[in-house]
Structure formats: C-alpha cells, structure tokens
Design an enzyme around this catalytic site. Sequence first.
Site, PDB file in Angstrom:
ATOM      1  N   TYR A 150     -36.276   3.036  38.712  1.00 46.86           N
ATOM      2  CA  TYR A 150     -35.009   3.536  38.145  1.00 46.86           C
ATOM      3  C   TYR A 150     -35.345   4.487  37.009  1.00 46.86           C
ATOM      4  CZ  TYR A 150     -30.628   4.055  35.748  1.00 46.86           C
ATOM      5  OH  TYR A 150     -29.537   4.617  35.148  1.00 46.86           O
ATOM      6  N   ASP A 210     -42.334   6.533  32.404  1.00 51.31           N
ATOM      7  CA  ASP A 210     -40.988   6.347  31.877  1.00 51.31           C
ATOM      8  C   ASP A 210     -40.971   4.981  31.190  1.00 51.31           C
ATOM      9  OD1 ASP A 210     -38.366   5.781  31.385  1.00 51.31           O
ATOM     10  OD2 ASP A 210     -37.624   6.361  33.365  1.00 51.31           O
TER      11      ASP A 210
HETATM   12  C1  LIG Z   1     -32.078   3.110  31.125  1.00 51.69           C
HETATM   13  C2  LIG Z   1     -33.179   3.870  31.706  1.00 51.69           C
HETATM   14  C3  LIG Z   1     -33.097   5.276  31.889  1.00 51.69           C
HETATM   15  C4  LIG Z   1     -31.855   6.065  31.572  1.00 51.69           C
HETATM   16  O1  LIG Z   1     -31.520   6.005  30.222  1.00 51.69           O
HETATM   17  P1  LIG Z   1     -30.016   6.360  29.754  1.00 51.69           P
HETATM   18  O2  LIG Z   1     -30.080   6.345  28.270  1.00 51.69           O
HETATM   19  O3  LIG Z   1     -29.149   5.274  30.334  1.00 51.69           O
HETATM   20  O4  LIG Z   1     -29.685   7.694  30.331  1.00 51.69           O
HETATM   21  C5  LIG Z   1     -34.195   5.915  32.417  1.00 51.69           C
HETATM   22  N1  LIG Z   1     -35.320   5.243  32.739  1.00 51.69           N
HETATM   23  C6  LIG Z   1     -35.432   3.918  32.567  1.00 51.69           C
HETATM   24  C7  LIG Z   1     -36.720   3.238  32.915  1.00 51.69           C
HETATM   25  C8  LIG Z   1     -34.371   3.175  32.054  1.00 51.69           C
HETATM   26  O5  LIG Z   1     -34.479   1.853  31.921  1.00 51.69           O
END
Ligand SMILES: *Cc1c(COP(=O)(O)O)cnc(C)c1O
Length: 434
Positions: free
Chosen positions: A154, A255
């Site tokens: 995600y 990420d």
């Molecule tokens: C929550 C999340 C996002 C997106 O962040 P937002 O602030 O909701 O746009 C991206 N990558 C990961 C791994 C996340 O947990």
Amino acid sequence: MPPLSADTLIALDRAHVWHPYGPMPGTVTPYVVESASGVRLRLAEPVAGGQRELVDGMSSWWAAIHGYRHPVLNEAVREQLGRMSHVMFGGLTHEPAVRLAARLVEITPEPLRHVFLADSGSVAVEVAMKMCLQYWQSIGRPQKRRLLTWRGGYHGDTFHPMSVCDPDGGMHHLWGGVLPGQLFAPEPPAGFDAPLDPEYASQFEELMERHADELAAVIVEPVVQGAGGMRFHSPAYLRMLRELCDRHGVLLVFDEIATGFGRSGALFAADHAGVSPDVMCLGKALTGGYLTLAAALCTSEIADGISRGEMPVLAHGPTFMGNPLACAVANASLDLLLGQDWAVEVKRISSGLSAGLSAASEMPGVRDVRVQGAIGVVQLDHPVDVPAATEAAAREGVWLRPFRDLIYTMPPYVTGDEDVARIAAAVTAAAVAG
Ligand SMILES: *Cc1c(COP(=O)(O)O)cnc(C)c1O
C-alpha cells in the site's frame, strides 16, 4: 455559534461528509469524538456498553505515537503560532523546516542527504517516484520509467501511488487505461524470522533482469506491509533488494510512512536490515499525529543527476510545502521520541500484545496472530463484520478500526501496561464478534 447537538452533527455528517473509503451518503454511524487526551478518545455520547471514553488502539492510523493533547507538542504548536502559521516556501525559508530536514538526514540511513517536505504521505510517494523518473530522464535514460514492487503493498491513494498498491486490494481492474502499468513480483514470504527463500530471490531477479532497461525503481514497504494486509517479512529481503537493484542499475525506494519512527521495533525498518534505500518516504508519525506532513529523502547521486538534466530542477512545489506549524510540532515530536528510550517502550508494548493476543490463535475463525514491534494483528479466516467488531471492542472500552479480514492495533507508545492488556482483550473480543 452554539455547538451542534450530537444528532444534528451525525445527520449533517451522513448527508454531506465523505469519510475514508466510505459511501455517500454514509451508511454506518461514526462515533463523535469531543476531545482526546493521553491515550483516550472522549466521545460526545456513550456508545456500546455505556462507554464514553475509549482507549485508542489505532494511534489515529500510526500517527499519534505520543498520545493526544501532549503538553510538549501543544506548546510547540502554540509557540510557533505566536510567530507564524505559514509562509510560502518558494524563495523563503524558516528555522522549523531547516531544523527538521537536517534532523531527518541525521537519523535516517547514511547516504540520504536531501529532503523534500510534502503535505501528505501519498504526495511524498508521488515525489519519490518523480525523483526516480526524473533522475533517469536527466542522465539520458528516459526509457527507465516503470516501477517494480511486490504484491500486498500500500503506497497511498493518488494515482501513481495507487499503481504500485496491491493490484487486487487496490482494485486495479477499476482503473484500466488510467493507472500506469507497473510490474509486480509475488508477495514476499511471510515471517520476520523466516530465512530468505532462494526460489523467491531468483524469481525476483529474473523479473528484474528481464525489465532492467525500463525499470526506474523498486518501491516497497520494508518489513511491514501495512494497509495492504498487515504482513511482516524478513529484513533479508531488503538486503536482497539492495543487491539486486545495485546489480541491475535500478533505484530502491523504501516507503517508511507507516514503519518510520520506531513502530516496527527499529527507528526505521531499513535499520533491521542495515541497508539504505536511494529514496525514503516518511509521514504519519512524523508530527506525532498533530498535522499532516510527509517527506521524501534522497541521495546526492539522485539530486546531482536531476541537476544535470535539461530541466535541472525537481518540478514539484505544494502550496503548503514546509508548513511551519507542522515542522515545529514534528521537531518537538522527534525531541520527545529520541529523548526517551523509545525502543524499550515499543518492546514493552510488543510483549504486552504478544501475551494478550496469544489465546486468540486457538480461537475458531482465527487464521493467524502476529506481533511485530508495537503492532498486533489477528487475521480471521473470513471478512470482518466491521460494525460488530467495532462495537465489541467499544464494549471493552477500546477504539479499533478493522478492515478486510484483519483486526489489528498499533497503540501510542505511551500506552500503559493495563491499557495494552485492555487493547489486546478488545482485539480478541472483536475477533469473536467479527
Ligand atoms: C498511509 C500510507 C501512505 C499514504 O499516506 P497519506 O498521508 O494517507 O497520503 C503511503 N504509504 C504507506 C506505507 C502508508 O502507510
């Protein structure tokens, strides 16, 4: 203006306000939160079992690591409010942003040196991708523009991040012709302690080798795949990715928006593996859950590459870039986190969750129970009945927000042992009800 009655508020909410992944008009009545303090949410009205205060098992989606209305964080915002709430970042700069960027460089793995402050996690992922694509474009390899990831991920809800979310979980079939077509390897084998599966590694390498000429970067969530399924994998796979990316001339993006700042048991999940990505995304807990702020960090190699291009600038600049209030509270949150033995707190919560959830693994309907850092997960063998599970947790005095087949918790690091036990009991109760 007089305050809205709870009934009016709910009626207006249902009629006009979108909620995350919600239908319009809304069908399920959300709880109205009046205030929050420490690890407790105070509701406008009693809910199931007469509870009016719920222990927060979610940290507002990984963010509120120090709990709510923290005196130090409140003071940081107030102090900054007294100076300025916001100024544009084009042509101007300020101490909160500079201090934060320097601090992030200092605490993240070594070759990360440059910081782009974005206003949400999804935007930080967009910027990370843009950095990678623009790097290859600038150094004369414009055909390298696709991304490779593993399934079960995600990365956010804007379109390019969506394109690297799990194709099934992210409903890619709805977006044919709209989403860029990225490359997907199978999910990494499960288990933090599992040894590296050489079969998986050779499959991954084959995919990478075949597409190296068109690949800009590999992007993954290290160690913990969050909203894509709450799965944990071994840091050995991160070392594998680093090696393969180096061998085939592909950039590596971690990420760490969910995993950053201690949640997985290391300050950054990359630290479990002792490897550094070329780009790292941070968000969520960055401001201790106070304000929306995220960051994409990159190496000098990427920044230098971009500078040598026909367009020698990173073409991105959000209106609220480097917001001083958000940066000030992020600095205070980092002071709080690093000024204590956060690893001990995370380990304490980890042990509490392991002990409290152990009985759940024997329950009918439960497929798996797993804990990593301050994250506890009960996976059912069927989709959760979310309203029933939410209500069962509320009866135990705990706020949980299950999804798919998952009842999970990532409590604030300040959650006391009794409240951790209570959260684990509520997760178990939710698993029975859901
Ligand atoms: C929550 C999340 C996002 C997106 O962040 P937002 O602030 O909701 O746009 C991206 N990558 C990961 C791994 C996340 O947990």
